[in-house]
Design an enzyme around this catalytic site. Structure first.
Site, PDB file in Angstrom:
ATOM      1  N   SER A  50       2.431  -7.212 -10.409  1.00 51.07           N
ATOM      2  CA  SER A  50       3.290  -6.907 -11.544  1.00 51.07           C
ATOM      3  C   SER A  50       2.822  -5.660 -12.283  1.00 51.07           C
ATOM      4  O   SER A  50       1.690  -5.200 -12.128  1.00 51.07           O
ATOM      5  CB  SER A  50       3.321  -8.084 -12.519  1.00 51.07           C
ATOM      6  OG  SER A  50       2.066  -8.183 -13.191  1.00 51.07           O
ATOM      7  N   ASP A  83       6.309  -6.268  -8.703  1.00 50.52           N
ATOM      8  CA  ASP A  83       7.082  -7.274  -9.428  1.00 50.52           C
ATOM      9  C   ASP A  83       7.283  -6.898 -10.889  1.00 50.52           C
ATOM     10  O   ASP A  83       6.349  -6.445 -11.560  1.00 50.52           O
ATOM     11  CB  ASP A  83       6.346  -8.619  -9.333  1.00 50.52           C
ATOM     12  CG  ASP A  83       7.088  -9.758  -9.989  1.00 50.52           C
ATOM     13  OD1 ASP A  83       8.316  -9.838  -9.824  1.00 50.52           O
ATOM     14  OD2 ASP A  83       6.434 -10.573 -10.672  1.00 50.52           O
ATOM     15  N   HIS A  84       8.498  -7.103 -11.389  1.00 51.62           N
ATOM     16  CA  HIS A  84       8.828  -6.890 -12.807  1.00 51.62           C
ATOM     17  C   HIS A  84       8.359  -5.526 -13.317  1.00 51.62           C
ATOM     18  O   HIS A  84       7.597  -5.425 -14.284  1.00 51.62           O
ATOM     19  CB  HIS A  84       8.240  -7.997 -13.677  1.00 51.62           C
ATOM     20  CG  HIS A  84       9.147  -9.182 -13.802  1.00 51.62           C
ATOM     21  ND1 HIS A  84      10.371  -9.121 -14.437  1.00 51.62           N
ATOM     22  CD2 HIS A  84       9.018 -10.449 -13.356  1.00 51.62           C
ATOM     23  CE1 HIS A  84      10.955 -10.306 -14.382  1.00 51.62           C
ATOM     24  NE2 HIS A  84      10.158 -11.121 -13.722  1.00 51.62           N
ATOM     25  N   ASP A 105      13.063  -4.079 -13.096  1.00 50.05           N
ATOM     26  CA  ASP A 105      13.585  -4.940 -14.163  1.00 50.05           C
ATOM     27  C   ASP A 105      14.119  -4.097 -15.314  1.00 50.05           C
ATOM     28  O   ASP A 105      13.369  -3.622 -16.162  1.00 50.05           O
ATOM     29  CB  ASP A 105      12.471  -5.871 -14.650  1.00 50.05           C
ATOM     30  CG  ASP A 105      12.965  -6.890 -15.669  1.00 50.05           C
ATOM     31  OD1 ASP A 105      14.151  -6.832 -16.044  1.00 50.05           O
ATOM     32  OD2 ASP A 105      12.159  -7.736 -16.077  1.00 50.05           O
ATOM     33  N   ASN A 227       9.318 -17.237  -6.672  1.00 55.53           N
ATOM     34  CA  ASN A 227       8.187 -16.542  -7.310  1.00 55.53           C
ATOM     35  C   ASN A 227       7.293 -17.531  -8.044  1.00 55.53           C
ATOM     36  O   ASN A 227       7.773 -18.294  -8.889  1.00 55.53           O
ATOM     37  CB  ASN A 227       8.699 -15.511  -8.313  1.00 55.53           C
ATOM     38  CG  ASN A 227       9.297 -14.288  -7.654  1.00 55.53           C
ATOM     39  OD1 ASN A 227       9.587 -14.279  -6.459  1.00 55.53           O
ATOM     40  ND2 ASN A 227       9.487 -13.239  -8.432  1.00 55.53           N
TER      41      ASN A 227
END
Length: 278
Positions: A50, A83-84, A105, A227
């Site tokens: 992330s 991620d994100h 995101d 996730n």
């Protein structure tokens, strides 16, 4: 084993109605434990990094390079996924390091701005054969931004995919990030309607708070990428605490990190078997 992309794992799983485990990495111990669990299960897996993890390490290269090395050394297919991420610069940096997929995101932006920003990232990534996940409906509990009880409308989800060209869609169906209890109630009927209308694989964020039987039901209704982060951290920390409590004189980190890593690997194996059997 050669690196694979998240799409190369998720696509076949979606077609077969199986779930794919995507687990977040914070430390090297996470990466090696997740790979060990996947090897024990004989199942592909996704290592997720992330934006918060990159910030913790101070740069993308150390943690991304470690995850890529763990993936290359695995005996099962392992993808490394960003991620994100809200920063386009971080997307470009990670792709340059070798990451084959990203979750961009832009969900906090107004709809039109979300579409524009995501479509731009998709265009850039697709020109480099990089798979892109994005988010429309908000998922409860993420830094106070995502409203609990939010739900993704199937028609809006389909329109968003068409407008952006994303390869997978993270949807809001009742889960919440960072849950320490496993009692989230998912809207299984909504998952079925989303699967019927959205032409790309669906992603469930906040899966740590979802009971096993509900994860199985979610996959059977059409959810593919699952996730999981907090659940592994909870197990890791619990084992670490126990190791230090049992022997307070321990100072060698290997002596208390090893049991934590072993416990995480066992949980990854269990969850992957659960999702694969769903």
């Amino acid at each position: 084993m050669p690196l694979v992309t998240t799409g190369e794992i998720v696509g076949p799983a979606a077609a077969a109605g199986r779930g794919v485990g995507a687990f977040n990495v914070i430390l090297l111990e996470h990466a090696t434990a997740i790979v060990a669990g996947a090897e024990a299960a004989g199942t592909p897996v996704v290592l997720q990094i992330s934006e918060n993890c990159v910030r913790y390490h101070g740069a993308a290269a150390p943690v991304v390079s470690a995850a890529l090395a763990a993936a290359r050394g695995a005996s099962v297919p392992v993808a490394v996924h960003l991620d994100h991420v809200t920063s386009a610069d971080l997307v470009r940096e990670a792709v340059g390091l070798g990451v084959g997929s990203v979750m961009f995101d832009a969900s906090t932006l107004p709809y039109a701005e979300n579409v524009a920003a995501t479509a731009e990232i998709v265009s850039w990534c697709h020109s480099r054969d990089v798979w892109v996940e994005a988010e429309l409906g908000e998922i409860g509990g993420k830094d106070g931004v995502h409203a609990p009880g939010a739900r993704t409308d199937p028609a809006e989800g389909a329109a968003y995919v068409a407008a952006t060209g994303v390869d997978a869609l993270a949807v809001a169906v009742g889960s919440s990030h960072a849950m320490l209890t496993r009692d989230a109630v998912l809207d299984l009927d909504l998952i079925g309607r989303l699967r019927a209308e959205v032409p790309v694989p669906l992603v469930l964020h906040g899966s740590s708070g979802v009971p096993d039987e509900t994860l199985v039901a979610a996959v059977s209704r059409g959810m593919t990428k699952i996730n999981i982060a907090t659940r592994l951290n909870e197990i890791f920390t619990g084992e670490l605490r126990a190791a230090l409590r049992d022997d307070p004189a321990r100072v060698d980190p290997r002596k208390y990190l090893a049991p934590a890593r072993t416990a995480v690997a066992a949980e990854v194996e269990r969850l992957l078997r659960l999702l694969g059997a769903a």
